[in-house]
Design a protein around this motif. Structure first.
Motif, mmCIF file in Angstrom:
data_model
loop_
_atom_site.group_PDB
_atom_site.id
_atom_site.type_symbol
_atom_site.label_atom_id
_atom_site.label_comp_id
_atom_site.label_asym_id
_atom_site.label_seq_id
_atom_site.Cartn_x
_atom_site.Cartn_y
_atom_site.Cartn_z
ATOM 1 N N ASP A 169 0.748 1.084 2.383
ATOM 2 C CA ASP A 169 1.272 1.771 3.574
ATOM 3 C C ASP A 169 0.824 3.231 3.648
ATOM 4 O OD1 ASP A 169 2.652 -0.455 4.394
ATOM 5 O OD2 ASP A 169 4.561 0.163 3.494
ATOM 6 N N HIS A 170 0.801 3.906 2.505
ATOM 7 C CA HIS A 170 0.643 5.358 2.527
ATOM 8 C C HIS A 170 -0.731 5.855 2.084
ATOM 9 C CE1 HIS A 170 4.798 5.554 3.602
ATOM 10 N NE2 HIS A 170 5.161 4.897 2.510
ATOM 11 N N ALA B 207 -3.535 2.218 4.659
ATOM 12 C CA ALA B 207 -3.343 2.145 6.117
ATOM 13 C C ALA B 207 -3.760 3.441 6.831
ATOM 14 C CB ALA B 207 -1.891 1.781 6.449
ATOM 15 N N PRO B 208 -3.369 4.636 6.335
ATOM 16 C CA PRO B 208 -3.786 5.860 7.040
ATOM 17 C C PRO B 208 -5.306 6.039 7.065
ATOM 18 C CG PRO B 208 -2.006 6.348 5.491
ATOM 19 C CD PRO B 208 -2.437 4.935 5.222
ATOM 20 N N TYR C 230 -7.640 3.584 7.102
ATOM 21 C CA TYR C 230 -8.141 2.655 8.128
ATOM 22 C C TYR C 230 -7.776 3.156 9.525
ATOM 23 C CZ TYR C 230 -9.607 -1.095 4.938
ATOM 24 O OH TYR C 230 -10.263 -1.832 3.993
ATOM 25 N N HIS C 231 -6.534 3.651 9.677
ATOM 26 C CA HIS C 231 -6.105 4.180 10.971
ATOM 27 C C HIS C 231 -7.051 5.278 11.437
ATOM 28 C CE1 HIS C 231 -4.093 7.318 13.354
ATOM 29 N NE2 HIS C 231 -3.599 6.290 14.021
ATOM 30 N N HIS C 232 -7.308 6.246 10.566
ATOM 31 C CA HIS C 232 -8.152 7.379 10.944
ATOM 32 C C HIS C 232 -9.557 6.908 11.306
ATOM 33 C CE1 HIS C 232 -5.107 10.224 10.325
ATOM 34 N NE2 HIS C 232 -5.866 11.248 10.003
ATOM 35 N N ALA D 174 -11.839 11.248 8.330
ATOM 36 C CA ALA D 174 -11.350 10.719 7.050
ATOM 37 C C ALA D 174 -12.402 11.025 5.987
ATOM 38 C CB ALA D 174 -11.112 9.213 7.138
ATOM 39 N N TYR E 7 -9.068 14.186 2.518
ATOM 40 C CA TYR E 7 -7.972 13.437 3.137
ATOM 41 C C TYR E 7 -7.431 12.380 2.166
ATOM 42 C CZ TYR E 7 -5.387 10.655 6.553
ATOM 43 O OH TYR E 7 -4.401 9.968 7.217
ATOM 44 N N LEU F 82 -3.593 12.002 0.459
ATOM 45 C CA LEU F 82 -2.785 10.774 0.522
ATOM 46 C C LEU F 82 -2.399 10.305 -0.879
ATOM 47 C CD1 LEU F 82 -4.834 8.849 3.269
ATOM 48 C CD2 LEU F 82 -2.636 10.030 3.585
ATOM 49 N N HIS G 169 2.102 9.181 7.012
ATOM 50 C CA HIS G 169 2.880 8.167 6.293
ATOM 51 C C HIS G 169 3.880 7.408 7.154
ATOM 52 C CE1 HIS G 169 0.932 9.552 2.734
ATOM 53 N NE2 HIS G 169 1.371 10.787 2.911
ATOM 54 N N ALA H 238 0.724 6.763 11.324
ATOM 55 C CA ALA H 238 -0.545 6.056 11.075
ATOM 56 C C ALA H 238 -0.343 4.607 10.608
ATOM 57 C CB ALA H 238 -1.410 6.843 10.080
ATOM 58 N N HIS I 42 -1.754 1.397 12.484
ATOM 59 C CA HIS I 42 -2.647 0.527 11.715
ATOM 60 C C HIS I 42 -2.199 -0.922 11.804
ATOM 61 C CE1 HIS I 42 -3.549 -1.800 8.059
ATOM 62 N NE2 HIS I 42 -4.752 -1.294 8.199
#
Lengths: 187, 187
Positions: free
Chosen positions: A153-154, A157-158, A160-162, A169, A173, A177, B154, B157, B161
């Motif tokens: 999750d932390h 996921a961030p 991939y999101h970015h 990213a 970064y 994380l 956290h 995102a 995602h």
């Protein structure tokens, strides 16, 4: 080693798979907005029916190609001797991987091909397995650890999101994380 | 109130915008895989040149529509009197919003329309502003707080995602993320 002709390396089945994978890669590489089974079949020089029979739909095919491209089978995460070391190296490898233009294109094509919720996402399950390996090794060393889900999750996921949304990213970064997810550690 | 004819409500400019927004919404709603300026213009009954002149490209247009649809101008985040209350309600509102099929389609279309990195993502900047509002209110009450970036990385995102990749995102997931980001709080 299997004696089945359908999975024999170099057999007809393997040739179809290679041609289809190459076609998908070419269409991705050309930045084709919408990849369809007929387009892939035409490029690969195979009958669309063969593609539908083997993969079912374009979503399943793109997913399989993405898994093959993004996470080599049996890929082991880094083993540096510490949780923070493993997570840092692993996250940096993932950032380097998914920020390459053709990898980003794969991911965006996957997102674009999705409709509704998926039962399970092989890419994601592969990341879950790697996360579990890192966590379990750290536990064996007696380190405090976050949960496998917290790492997904932390940390993952961030990233991939970015990448899919076109936000920056990089290693800095990823490091930020990692610091946060390590701070969530508990025994 | 402005006297400029180009922005007068009900003026020609507003009519074009409404027709174009409606066309984008219709094409999204029909699940059109690849939305283009000519397709939008045809559906809206306007000249493609008008669309190019006003929005530049399809990416900018889709982004503007998505911002309008996803984050109403001046939307204030919840004000419950506590950091955990605000983040919980806010995250649940976002989950409810982005998991509606037509909203998910917007987000996937945005991802699909992206190429390379973007300078700034209006949707993301809107979330940053809302996150800052929540954090500053909590600080004024003397609460321990995470950073604005930690809330984005956290809490927001991972929700986006999960939604765009088709993984499950519900209130329980949002609550879990809130617990973790609150645990990162420092004065």
């Amino acid at each position: 080693m299997t004696s089945s002709t359908t999975s024999r390396p170099g057999g007809r089945s393997a040739k179809v798979r290679d041609a289809v994978y190459t076609a998908v890669g070419q269409l991705m590489g050309e930045g084709t907005a919408s990849i369809t089974v007929p387009a892939v079949a035409q490029r690969a020089g195979v009958n669309p029916t063969s593609v539908y029979r083997r993969w079912g739909d374009i979503d399943t095919l793109l997913e399989e190609v993405a898994v093959a491209a993004l996470t080599r089978e049996g890929d082991q995460p880094p083993d540096t001797g510490s949780l923070v070391g493993d997570l840092t190296q692993w996250a940096q490898i993932i950032v380097d991987d998914v920020t390459r233009p053709h990898r980003t294109r794969y991911l965006r094509a996957m997102v674009s091909a999705r409709s509704g919720e998926v039962e399970a996402c092989p890419c994601w399950e592969q990341r879950r397995g790697q996360s579990r390996t890192i966590i379990e090794r750290a536990q064996d060393r007696g380190e405090l650890v976050p949960t496998v889900d917290q790492v997904l999750d932390h940390l993952i996921a961030p990233i991939y999101h970015h990448v899919v949304f076109g936000l920056s990213a990089d290693h800095a970064y990823a490091d930020r994380l990692v610091r946060d997810v390590v701070a969530l550690s508990a025994r």
